[in-house]
Motif scaffolding. Structure first.
Motif, PDB file in Angstrom:
ATOM      1  N   GLN A   1      15.768  11.418  -9.247  1.00 46.49           N
ATOM      2  CA  GLN A   1      15.111  10.489  -8.207  1.00 46.49           C
ATOM      3  C   GLN A   1      14.639   9.157  -8.522  1.00 46.49           C
ATOM      4  OE1 GLN A   1      12.688  13.687  -6.129  1.00 46.49           O
ATOM      5  NE2 GLN A   1      13.997  13.641  -4.274  1.00 46.49           N
ATOM      6  N   LYS A   2      13.798   9.413  -9.375  1.00 46.34           N
ATOM      7  CA  LYS A   2      12.955   8.162  -9.761  1.00 46.34           C
ATOM      8  C   LYS A   2      14.026   7.300 -10.405  1.00 46.34           C
ATOM      9  CE  LYS A   2       8.754  10.100 -11.322  1.00 46.34           C
ATOM     10  NZ  LYS A   2       7.746  10.544 -12.484  1.00 46.34           N
ATOM     11  N   LEU A   3      15.041   7.598 -11.155  1.00 43.08           N
ATOM     12  CA  LEU A   3      15.654   6.954 -11.690  1.00 43.08           C
ATOM     13  C   LEU A   3      16.879   6.012 -10.814  1.00 43.08           C
ATOM     14  CD1 LEU A   3      16.942   5.892 -14.603  1.00 43.08           C
ATOM     15  CD2 LEU A   3      18.600   7.740 -14.272  1.00 43.08           C
ATOM     16  N   LEU A   4      17.098   6.892  -9.724  1.00 44.23           N
ATOM     17  CA  LEU A   4      18.057   6.003  -8.572  1.00 44.23           C
ATOM     18  C   LEU A   4      17.067   5.090  -8.019  1.00 44.23           C
ATOM     19  CD1 LEU A   4      19.866   9.218  -7.123  1.00 44.23           C
ATOM     20  CD2 LEU A   4      20.811   7.131  -8.119  1.00 44.23           C
ATOM     21  N   MET A   5      15.983   5.675  -7.594  1.00 50.11           N
ATOM     22  CA  MET A   5      15.001   4.576  -7.084  1.00 50.11           C
ATOM     23  C   MET A   5      14.843   3.292  -7.636  1.00 50.11           C
ATOM     24  SD  MET A   5      12.616   7.545  -5.842  1.00 50.11           S
ATOM     25  CE  MET A   5      11.235   6.641  -5.025  1.00 50.11           C
ATOM     26  N   ALA A   6      14.751   3.432  -8.808  1.00 47.93           N
ATOM     27  CA  ALA A   6      14.246   2.352  -9.748  1.00 47.93           C
ATOM     28  C   ALA A   6      15.494   1.426 -10.018  1.00 47.93           C
ATOM     29  CB  ALA A   6      13.778   2.759 -11.085  1.00 47.93           C
ATOM     30  N   LEU A   7      16.687   1.845  -9.997  1.00 46.66           N
ATOM     31  CA  LEU A   7      18.028   1.175 -10.359  1.00 46.66           C
ATOM     32  C   LEU A   7      18.094   0.580  -8.973  1.00 46.66           C
ATOM     33  CD1 LEU A   7      20.244   3.617 -12.194  1.00 46.66           C
ATOM     34  CD2 LEU A   7      18.984   1.591 -12.825  1.00 46.66           C
ATOM     35  N   SER A   8      17.902   1.123  -7.741  1.00 43.20           N
ATOM     36  CA  SER A   8      18.197   0.524  -6.706  1.00 43.20           C
ATOM     37  C   SER A   8      17.415  -0.504  -6.326  1.00 43.20           C
ATOM     38  CB  SER A   8      18.381   1.422  -5.203  1.00 43.20           C
ATOM     39  OG  SER A   8      16.938   1.899  -5.476  1.00 43.20           O
ATOM     40  N   VAL A   9      16.081  -0.522  -6.652  1.00 40.08           N
ATOM     41  CA  VAL A   9      15.168  -1.709  -6.367  1.00 40.08           C
ATOM     42  C   VAL A   9      15.616  -2.692  -7.473  1.00 40.08           C
ATOM     43  CG1 VAL A   9      12.832  -2.577  -7.109  1.00 40.08           C
ATOM     44  CG2 VAL A   9      13.035  -0.356  -5.595  1.00 40.08           C
ATOM     45  N   ILE A  10      15.757  -2.420  -8.670  1.00 37.50           N
ATOM     46  CA  ILE A  10      16.120  -3.432  -9.462  1.00 37.50           C
ATOM     47  C   ILE A  10      17.536  -4.313  -9.213  1.00 37.50           C
ATOM     48  CG2 ILE A  10      17.178  -3.948 -11.827  1.00 37.50           C
ATOM     49  CD1 ILE A  10      15.099  -1.560 -12.706  1.00 37.50           C
ATOM     50  N   TRP A  11      18.418  -3.208  -8.525  1.00 36.15           N
ATOM     51  CA  TRP A  11      19.544  -3.833  -8.167  1.00 36.15           C
ATOM     52  C   TRP A  11      19.350  -5.151  -6.945  1.00 36.15           C
ATOM     53  CZ3 TRP A  11      23.793  -6.241  -9.201  1.00 36.15           C
ATOM     54  CH2 TRP A  11      24.871  -6.543  -8.381  1.00 36.15           C
TER      55      TRP A  11
ATOM     56  N   LEU B   1      12.269 -11.747 -12.896  1.00 36.84           N
ATOM     57  CA  LEU B   1      11.205 -11.214 -13.690  1.00 36.84           C
ATOM     58  C   LEU B   1      10.408 -10.291 -12.884  1.00 36.84           C
ATOM     59  CD1 LEU B   1      10.674 -14.509 -15.484  1.00 36.84           C
ATOM     60  CD2 LEU B   1      10.058 -12.557 -16.483  1.00 36.84           C
ATOM     61  N   THR B   2      10.661 -10.333 -11.596  1.00 35.32           N
ATOM     62  CA  THR B   2       9.966  -9.366 -10.657  1.00 35.32           C
ATOM     63  C   THR B   2      10.538  -7.967 -10.949  1.00 35.32           C
ATOM     64  OG1 THR B   2       9.800 -10.922  -8.978  1.00 35.32           O
ATOM     65  CG2 THR B   2       9.264  -8.475  -8.554  1.00 35.32           C
ATOM     66  N   ALA B   3      12.030  -8.001 -11.302  1.00 36.80           N
ATOM     67  CA  ALA B   3      12.707  -6.775 -11.509  1.00 36.80           C
ATOM     68  C   ALA B   3      12.143  -6.225 -12.962  1.00 36.80           C
ATOM     69  CB  ALA B   3      14.104  -6.957 -11.638  1.00 36.80           C
TER      70      ALA B   3
ATOM     71  N   VAL C   1       5.318   1.604  -2.772  1.00 31.52           N
ATOM     72  CA  VAL C   1       6.038   2.254  -1.992  1.00 31.52           C
ATOM     73  C   VAL C   1       7.101   3.444  -2.605  1.00 31.52           C
ATOM     74  CG1 VAL C   1       7.797   1.840  -0.217  1.00 31.52           C
ATOM     75  CG2 VAL C   1       5.950   0.368  -0.203  1.00 31.52           C
ATOM     76  N   MET C   2       7.680   3.043  -3.588  1.00 31.62           N
ATOM     77  CA  MET C   2       8.575   3.772  -4.218  1.00 31.62           C
ATOM     78  C   MET C   2       7.944   5.147  -5.061  1.00 31.62           C
ATOM     79  SD  MET C   2      11.161   2.648  -3.184  1.00 31.62           S
ATOM     80  CE  MET C   2      12.821   2.664  -4.074  1.00 31.62           C
ATOM     81  N   PHE C   3       7.046   4.737  -5.943  1.00 37.38           N
ATOM     82  CA  PHE C   3       6.578   5.693  -6.589  1.00 37.38           C
ATOM     83  C   PHE C   3       5.024   5.859  -6.671  1.00 37.38           C
ATOM     84  CE2 PHE C   3       9.994   3.215  -9.281  1.00 37.38           C
ATOM     85  CZ  PHE C   3      10.907   4.441  -9.099  1.00 37.38           C
ATOM     86  N   GLN C   4       4.505   5.802  -5.841  1.00 35.95           N
ATOM     87  CA  GLN C   4       2.994   6.002  -5.326  1.00 35.95           C
ATOM     88  C   GLN C   4       2.210   5.524  -6.823  1.00 35.95           C
ATOM     89  OE1 GLN C   4       5.016   8.821  -4.462  1.00 35.95           O
ATOM     90  NE2 GLN C   4       5.062   7.685  -2.582  1.00 35.95           N
ATOM     91  N   HIS C   5       2.656   4.403  -7.349  1.00 34.54           N
ATOM     92  CA  HIS C   5       2.150   3.891  -8.586  1.00 34.54           C
ATOM     93  C   HIS C   5       1.392   2.809  -7.853  1.00 34.54           C
ATOM     94  CE1 HIS C   5       2.541   3.044 -12.980  1.00 34.54           C
ATOM     95  NE2 HIS C   5       1.353   2.660 -12.654  1.00 34.54           N
ATOM     96  N   GLY C   6      -0.048   2.762  -7.752  1.00 36.91           N
ATOM     97  CA  GLY C   6      -0.907   2.001  -7.188  1.00 36.91           C
ATOM     98  C   GLY C   6      -0.900   2.430  -5.730  1.00 36.91           C
ATOM     99  N   GLY C   7      -1.129   1.782  -4.895  1.00 35.14           N
ATOM    100  CA  GLY C   7      -1.502   2.225  -3.467  1.00 35.14           C
ATOM    101  C   GLY C   7      -1.175   1.036  -2.437  1.00 35.14           C
ATOM    102  N   LEU C   8      -0.847   1.442  -1.279  1.00 33.67           N
ATOM    103  CA  LEU C   8      -0.932   0.333  -0.271  1.00 33.67           C
ATOM    104  C   LEU C   8      -2.166  -0.269   0.265  1.00 33.67           C
ATOM    105  CD1 LEU C   8       1.897   1.608   2.311  1.00 33.67           C
ATOM    106  CD2 LEU C   8       1.916  -0.541   0.624  1.00 33.67           C
ATOM    107  N   THR C   9      -3.061   0.570   0.135  1.00 27.23           N
ATOM    108  CA  THR C   9      -4.574   0.212   0.702  1.00 27.23           C
ATOM    109  C   THR C   9      -5.229  -0.605  -0.538  1.00 27.23           C
ATOM    110  OG1 THR C   9      -5.668   2.375  -0.218  1.00 27.23           O
ATOM    111  CG2 THR C   9      -5.139   2.257   2.022  1.00 27.23           C
ATOM    112  N   THR C  10      -4.851  -0.287  -1.768  1.00 26.34           N
ATOM    113  CA  THR C  10      -5.345  -1.070  -3.046  1.00 26.34           C
ATOM    114  C   THR C  10      -4.359  -2.091  -3.617  1.00 26.34           C
ATOM    115  OG1 THR C  10      -4.314   0.621  -4.414  1.00 26.34           O
ATOM    116  CG2 THR C  10      -6.680   1.079  -3.809  1.00 26.34           C
ATOM    117  N   LEU C  11      -3.183  -2.423  -2.974  1.00 26.92           N
ATOM    118  CA  LEU C  11      -2.571  -3.418  -3.118  1.00 26.92           C
ATOM    119  C   LEU C  11      -2.925  -4.837  -3.361  1.00 26.92           C
ATOM    120  CD1 LEU C  11       0.641  -4.203  -3.312  1.00 26.92           C
ATOM    121  CD2 LEU C  11       0.632  -4.821  -1.167  1.00 26.92           C
TER     122      LEU C  11
END
Lengths: 155, 216
Positions: A131-141, B48-50, B96-106
């Motif tokens: 799931q993580k890989l797919l999500m990361a790839l879609s964001v990067i794309w 670079l954001t990617a 949003v995708m990985f809960q890495h960080g958080g929305l309140t702490t953005l």
């Protein structure tokens, strides 16, 4: 002869009394050290805290919040070296329990539904690697697509 | 360096949003002032954001902790004022995708990584003193910029975390853990410094105009 018989019978009596005492007394003494064990079957909750890389959050601090009191922790403790923490929620307080794990500013909050009789419920806050890989790839794309869109020649 | 939800107080989170809002406004204002049409800078910023987004998924195990790449210095060096919005977008996607960080702490996280990125940009701009196309000053400044960006981010995060530990956690134990984590960022800073210097040398050779974020 008669006195001889009397002394024999009194000896027997004393012997019998001592024997009774010897039998009863240790039993009394043993009773004073007796332990009483009871058991109630309850469901405990096992928390496993890992970084999303899979490394256990060893010795992470844990705070457990009972339903209805989100500010005051019901229990605080520490994970073991494998990032595990056990606790038994009070079955008298059913509802949404919150467990917060924190280590060096990393951490997460998991919500656990505790009903009157919950056994074997499992839950997680994470995703699988695929799931993580797919999500990361879609964001990067998406970001590459943005770059391509804005870099096309302007008419 | 990514602070999750529920770790810091609401006041700190709101303060972070206010600071990040101000910095975003300043960045957009500077972008408009410097570049005129911001469309030209967007492809580079998006790529670079990617890189920034993906970097946080690359974990480096440094026992007893695990840290990840940040790339805030690289963003600052290559993007200039675009770095702050880029960090903000990258962090939003990570939260949003990985809960890495958080929305309140953005907001707080954007400051923890965006401000060092802008600092790295200023540092890299010093290359005009030594000759803009000379490889050695470029490489050294790029290394210093990326190194100090990671170090500054780690120090700011550590101060914030130690200051904002809730009362029900053991403050001393948390402090030790935070300090251990901060020191674990030293190899990351060295690695990112070296990597950024290599990227700058490469760009200097093949496409020097990409490094002209401070010009135009």
């Amino acid at each position: 002869m008669q006195s001889k018989f009397r002394s024999l019978s009194s000896t027997c009596l004393v012997g019998f009394a001592v024997a009774v005492c010897l039998i009863i007394l240790p039993a009394d003494v043993a009773l004073a050290h007796g332990a009483e064990l009871q058991y109630i079957e309850r469901s405990a909750i096992e928390i496993t805290a890992r970084y999303d890389s899979g490394v256990p959050m060893a010795n992470a601090q844990v705070a457990v919040f009972a339903p209805g009191s989100p500010a005051e922790p019901w229990l605080t403790g520490t994970c073991d070296s494998e990032g595990q923490f056990f606790f038994t929620p009070d079955p008298e307080i059913p509802g949404l329990w919150e467990v917060q794990v924190r280590l060096a500013g990393h951490g997460d909050l998991i919500r656990i539904e505790v009903a009157e009789n919950t056994i074997g419920a499992t839950g997680t806050t994470g995703f699988t690697s695929l799931q993580k890989l797919l999500m990361a790839l879609s964001v990067i794309w998406g970001l590459i697509g943005t770059a391509l869109y804005f870099s096309r020649r302007q008419r | 360096m990514h602070i999750p939800d529920g770790i810091i107080s609401t006041t700190a989170a709101i303060g972070g949003y206010a600071a990040a809002g101000g910095m975003t406004w300043l960045s957009l204002y500077k972008i408009k002032q410097k570049y005129g049409n911001p469309r030209n800078g967007i492809p580079r910023a998006a790529l670079l954001t990617a890189a920034f987004f993906a970097a946080s998924l690359i974990h480096i195990p440094i026992p007893p902790v695990s840290v990840h790449l940040v790339f805030s210095g690289l963003l600052g060096v290559v993007l200039g004022w675009f770095a702050f919005p880029a960090v903000l977008v990258g962090l939003l996607l990570q939260a949003v995708m990985f809960q890495h960080g958080g929305l309140t702490t953005l907001g707080v996280n954007a400051c923890l990584m965006g401000l060092p990125a802008l600092m790295a940009h200023r540092l890299f701009c010093l290359r005009s003193l030594f000759g803009r196309r000379k490889p050695l000053p470029n490489a050294i400044l790029a290394f210093l910029a990326a190194f100090s960006a990671v170090a500054a981010g780690a120090i700011m995060a550590a101060l914030l975390l130690i200051y904002a530990t809730p009362a029900y956690f053991d403050a001393a134990a948390e402090k030790t853990a935070v300090l251990t984590l901060s020191f674990a960022h030293l190899p990351v800073a060295l690695l990112e410094g070296t990597f950024t210097a290599m990227v700058v040398l490469f760009l200097l050779r093949v496409q020097p105009t990409l490094l002209e974020a401070d010009q135009k």
